[in-house]
Design an enzyme around this catalytic site. Sequence first.
Site, PDB file in Angstrom:
ATOM      1  N   ASP A  65       6.939  -9.365  -8.328  1.00 23.38           N
ATOM      2  CA  ASP A  65       5.785  -9.011  -9.205  1.00 23.38           C
ATOM      3  C   ASP A  65       5.716  -8.605 -10.604  1.00 23.38           C
ATOM      4  O   ASP A  65       6.673  -8.637 -11.351  1.00 23.38           O
ATOM      5  CB  ASP A  65       5.980  -7.455  -8.494  1.00 23.38           C
ATOM      6  N   ASP A 108      -1.518  -7.186 -14.341  1.00 19.99           N
ATOM      7  CA  ASP A 108      -2.717  -6.767 -14.207  1.00 19.99           C
ATOM      8  C   ASP A 108      -2.340  -5.271 -14.341  1.00 19.99           C
ATOM      9  O   ASP A 108      -1.532  -4.650 -14.696  1.00 19.99           O
ATOM     10  CB  ASP A 108      -3.324  -6.744 -13.424  1.00 19.99           C
ATOM     11  N   GLY A 155      -4.690  -3.662  -5.293  1.00 19.63           N
ATOM     12  CA  GLY A 155      -5.530  -2.562  -5.736  1.00 19.63           C
ATOM     13  C   GLY A 155      -5.862  -1.710  -3.947  1.00 19.63           C
ATOM     14  O   GLY A 155      -6.798  -1.079  -4.102  1.00 19.63           O
ATOM     15  N   ASP A 191       3.880  -8.264   1.699  1.00 19.04           N
ATOM     16  CA  ASP A 191       5.043  -7.695   1.641  1.00 19.04           C
ATOM     17  C   ASP A 191       4.982  -6.190   1.289  1.00 19.04           C
ATOM     18  O   ASP A 191       3.490  -5.404   1.305  1.00 19.04           O
ATOM     19  CB  ASP A 191       5.486  -8.321   0.435  1.00 19.04           C
ATOM     20  N   HIS A 218      16.684  -4.305  12.149  1.00 17.79           N
ATOM     21  CA  HIS A 218      16.356  -4.409  13.428  1.00 17.79           C
ATOM     22  C   HIS A 218      14.577  -4.082  12.943  1.00 17.79           C
ATOM     23  O   HIS A 218      13.475  -5.297  13.005  1.00 17.79           O
ATOM     24  CB  HIS A 218      16.186  -3.415  14.002  1.00 17.79           C
TER      25      HIS A 218
END
Length: 382
Positions: free
Chosen positions: A89, A143, A213, A263, A331
């Site tokens: 990121d 951004d 966003g 993600d 798990h």
Amino acid sequence: MAWVAEARQGQARAGWLHTAHGTVPTPTFMPVGTKATVKAMTADAVRATGAGVVLGNTYHLMLRPGAERVAALGGLHKVMDWPGPILTDSGGFQVMSLGALRKLDEDGVTFRSHIDGSPHRLTPESSTAIQHDLDADITMAFDECPALPAPKAVLEASMERSMRWAARSRKAFKARPGYGQFGIVQGGTDRELRLRSIKALVAIGFEGYAIGGLAVGEPQAEMFATLDYTAPALPEDKPRYLMGVGTPDDMLGAVMRGVDMFDCVMPSRAGRTARAYTERGALNLRNARFKDDPRPLSPYEPSPLNRYSRAYLHHLFRTDEILGPMLLTWHNLAYYQRLMRLIRAHVVAGDLEGFAAFLRAQWALGDWGRAEWDGRPDELRF
């Protein structure tokens, strides 16, 4: 870096993402390893879940241990023992969430570390350079991600600044075989702004496109409505990444609307707080009804924890043993990976609509009590 389509059903896509550090089937869920670790998991355990890509974060890694140190130690793949692809990121979301600790201007963002208050600055150029030092297979453009809800004028100004920053991020990106950079679509839930953002990003040209966003508190129906017009407007031959999503049902609905990559901290964070995702919905292992339950955590499906009883897992969380969060994180991540594999298989088979209805019916059915379950088949199969 390249994405190659294998099959389509409606808007849903199955494909292959080729990177410098390996090829990953899509749709795919990427575990979040913000600080060069997926919390409570070893790299071997993450691999064992079937994960193909993991995430790191520019903001956190620039503060500790520092991008130059990571580069000197051989890059993020070596440091965290992850030979597969890594996406980083840009740090934009984290910096924007600092509130009073940051100051935004056209060039970038000045902020104070949440750790020690030390001053720092991030710009499109420095964020891109840090991600290069980390050796990310997929670099994200820097951004601005405004808080929602917000007036259209605020969203428009933010989106336009993000597009200017995207152009600067692209100019700073050092192209290498197998590596790529994603532009990030912004514009809130405003159709006109989203489509303008896509047009600007496509004109710049990226190896992939992210939808930013969203998943910031808006209702699921609003998120899906935004995806309905956003995803189809993106290039057909490029991967599409919905950032920060989400629940199993969120991901299923987004795949059906043309998204390839996801993600979210949700499965690992839930694992640390005794929440397990299963084929019959979510379970809270702190609940007293599990204290004498001899059944495996997930009798309806495969799970790395099925050799442990629910009573034992309940005990671990009630006594604050660290093994509880470790096991439940394992798990949850394994469940997310299995879900992605099944969804992908049904896109390829051409029966995703029916499988989606089956999944939602199973989630709604919920976990049977012991008396009910003892007299029923382990699983109803699609």
